[in-house]
Design an enzyme around this catalytic site. Structure first.
Site: not given
Ligand code: BDP
Length: 694
Positions: A283, A357, A385
């Site tokens: 990301e 996730d 989340e």
């Molecule tokens: C996702 C989230 C994000 C996190 C990412 C992670 O949306 O905010 O940074 O995981 O685990 O679930 O790095």
């Protein structure tokens, strides 16, 4: 009753305090800070439970509470203490000690921390109404590193946080130490958590600068007596950002030296620093792949810097590449499996419970079992989340139990995820479980009273990954609401049903990732045009006029090949795939006949309806507690359940309206139509929902 005291309320149980020791005897002339904190906790507890602190005694006698640790046994050389050496660092026993004038209760730990865990255990039992005389408890954690991962930014914003701001007040640290830091440490210690990563995985290198390390050291000093180590997230590009190095390439000697010097600097301030947690090449975060190096090369470089000091690197496997893969859920396995055995001994690869996730339901992550020569940490998300933030009641103990008890079959039948993670199958000497924290500055810590249960359950399952979610719920409910068994059982039943209700109204039958873009608040299954296809709900459900679901069998992405037999075979065939994973693994015609005899469409509608009615039942159960629960929390939970009921209905209606627009089918006879048309739901916007822009 504002929730601040968590499960450490120490109110007398409905049945009364079964046993009040006559006094406390420690074998220490000069008790360590940890033993002093244990004595403080006994004071806090008994004063609250009985109205007075326990007096200190000189020698063990009838009715005494005797505390002994191997590190501190001055007074007990003559008594026959149980041998706790086999229980490891954090283990303890609670047993009967025969003294000249009768029996005493003895808590014995190998270390002072072990003894402290025993003290908390005794206090929890006492608070729940148990008689602690005559016990023979032998406890040791199955997992070494039991960590909370805070996703807290230095400006106090918490990524995916629904409980206010970060509890770390970086601006006022190190000079002002909020009382909360200590209460936080007490709560963690009471459930066996022994490490805390303070900062967001989307890391800011600033935390590695001297002024911030001084702040970190101040927190570490508060936590140390409670057996808790601090960890930090390390931004891979820190050498460039903080000291202007031209590269962060892990094979570059200047870069290696920079990290070694940084590690030396950290340990000079924090001698028991735990190590680094790293999100790299995921990301948009920097990482070794920016220089053509592997995750192992990146992790090992940091591991070498920490190794002389005994620190570890927790390297996250939550990655996805710059180019879109054919199936995102395959990515972590594809990248990490070939690196098995390539990591230093002080690296743990940290893997989310499922391959996508933190969804309301996913199959377990296929890396569990697949990495034979690499220790794997299990990463769970305590903050919700994807399960309705802190407003929806969703007890995650059952979700985590489902993952931990899932059979990977890699080492034959019974190769559960729990046994992979605790090293029983792999023989890995380093074991860890991490939970993404749900804690913030809200008075009740977690944004809702029931979300405290998820913090609590996380600690208990990290200590014993084979513990029962129901048992944990029962203990928590008794401690938190201090009720008689009837009210407690109502609360436990609510908790045990709650996560499945969320699955039903959000993502039934193996559907996944249907939440609103960015903030993940509410339903948005119609979204099909974002920067990357694998960010869109459409990518995951692929619904068309004829069928819905993601084919992950041999005829599709073949993600199924990442699992061992017989799972591969079972999940390849619709007939042997459990309903709850159906659309995760298969693309299924709407008129497919389910095991129940109904069509897929009818079954799907039924799940949504069930989810909505389950929330209705939660409300009815909660109302039945009027008079049995304090009014303050009764009212607050009630209001949250109203929000949940409204949002469950929204999820159902918006989802059904959308599926109908795709499949053109009518609702089964007798089904209530959505309250609005699809256009209404699509037009809803939430520019200020928590998590927008994260
Ligand atoms: C996702 C989230 C994000 C996190 C990412 C992670 O949306 O905010 O940074 O995981 O685990 O679930 O790095």
């Amino acid at each position: 009753e504002d929730g601040y005291r968590l499960w450490l309320r120490y109110t007398a149980p409905a049945s009364g305090v079964a046993f009040t020791p006559s006094n406390i005897v420690t074998g220490c002339d000069d008790p360590s800070p940890t033993i002093r904190k244990s004595l403080d906790e006994l004071d806090i507890a008994f004063e609250s439970l009985t109205g007075s602190k326990l007096p200190r005694g000189e020698a063990p006698g009838q009715g005494a509470l005797v505390l002994a640790s191997a590190a501190c046994n001055d007074g007990f050389a003559q008594t026959d203490r149980p041998d706790v050496s086999g229980l490891g660092q954090d283990g303890y026993t609670i047993s009967t000690l025969a003294t000249g004038d009768g029996d005493a209760v003895l808590i014995a730990g190998q270390s002072d921390a072990g003894l402290m865990y025993g003290v908390f255990d005794l206090l929890m039992r006492t608070s729940r109404g148990e008689d602690v005389r005559g016990l023979s408890v032998e406890e040791a954690p199955s997992v070494d590193l039991r960590l909370l991962n805070h996703w807290d930014n230095l400006d106090r914003h918490v990524e995916r946080g629904y409980a206010g701001q970060s509890i770390w007040n970086w601006h006022l640290l190190p000079d002002f130490l909020d009382r909360r830091y200590e209460d936080y440490a007490r709560a963690n210690a009471s459930i066996g958590i022994n490490g805390v990563s303070l900062t967001n995985v989307n890391a800011d290198a600033t935390v590695l600068t001297p002024p911030y390390l001084e702040k970190v050291a101040a927190l570490a000093d508060v936590f140390r007596p409670y057996g808790i180590k601090v960890y930090l997230t390390a931004r891979f590009s820190a050498p460039m950002e903080l000291d202007g190095l031209p590269t962060a390439d892990p094979v570059n000697e200047d870069v290696q030296e920079w990290w070694q010097a940084k590690a030396d600097e950290i340990y000079a301030r924090i001698p028991d620093f735990g190590g680094f947690l790293v999100k790299a090449n995921s990301e948009g975060q920097p990482g070794p792949q920016d220089y053509g190096r592997s995750h192992a090369e990146g992790a090992n470089m940091l591991a070498d810097a920490l190794e002389p000091h005994g620190g570890v690197v927790m390297w996250r496997a939550f990655v996805y590449s710059a180019e879109e893969p054919e199936d995102r859920v395959k990515q972590a396995y594809t990248e990490f499996k070939p690196l098995d055995g390539a990591f230093r001994d002080n690296v743990i690869v940290q893997v989310k419970n499922g391959p996508l996730d933190f969804q309301p339901r996913e199959p377990f992550h296929p890396l569990f079992g697949a990495m034979e020569d690499t220790p794997l940490a299990l990463e769970l998300q305590v903050t919700k989340e994807y399960l309705g933030f802190s407003t929806h009641l969703a007890y995650l103990g059952t979700l985590w139990e489902e993952v931990l008890s899932a059979d990977t079959y890699v080492y034959g039948q019974g190769s559960t995820v729990a046994k992979v993670v605790d090293g029983a199958l792999t023989g890995e000497p380093l074991t860890a479980i991490a939970g993404v924290s749900n804690i913030g500055s809200d008075r009740n810590w977690t944004g809702s009273h029931f979300d405290q249960a998820n913090w609590y359950a996380f600690g208990r399952l990290a200590w014993n990954p084979e513990a029962s979610a129901e048992r944990i719920a029962r203990d928590w409910a008794a401690l938190t609401f201090s009720t008689g068994p009837e009210a407690r059982d109502v609360i436990v039943d609510m908790m045990m049903a709650s996560r499945e209700a969320v699955v039903n109204y959000m993502t039934p039958l193996g559907l996944t990732h249907l939440m609103g873009t960015g903030h993940h608040y509410g339903p948005a299954p119609w979204v099909d045009d974002l920067g990357r296809a694998d960010w869109t709900p459409y990518y995951y459900h692929r619904a068309t006029k004829d069928a819905i679901g993601f084919d992950r069998t041999q005829t599709g992405s073949n993600a199924i090949a990442q699992y061992a037999e017989p799972l591969r075979e079972n999940w390849s065939d619709i007939a042997t795939t459990p309903d709850e994973l159906l659309l995760w693994f298969h693309r299924v015609p709407w008129d497919h006949e389910m095991k129940s005899g109904r069509t897929l469409w009818e079954a799907l509608v039924d799940h949504y309806d069930r989810g909505v009615s389950q929330v209705g039942e939660l409300k009815v159960h909660w109302q039945s507690l009027e008079g049995a629960i304090d009014r303050e929390r009764l009212r607050e939970v009630s209001a949250y359940l109203d929000i949940q009921a409204k949002e469950a209905r929204w999820w159902r209606d918006a989802s059904l309206a959308y599926w109908m627009s795709v499949n053109g089918l009518d609702l089964p006879a007798g089904t209530e139509p959505p309250a609005h048309d699809l256009g209404y739901y699509k037009a809803l916007e939430f520019p200020n929902a928590p998590g927008q822009g994260e």
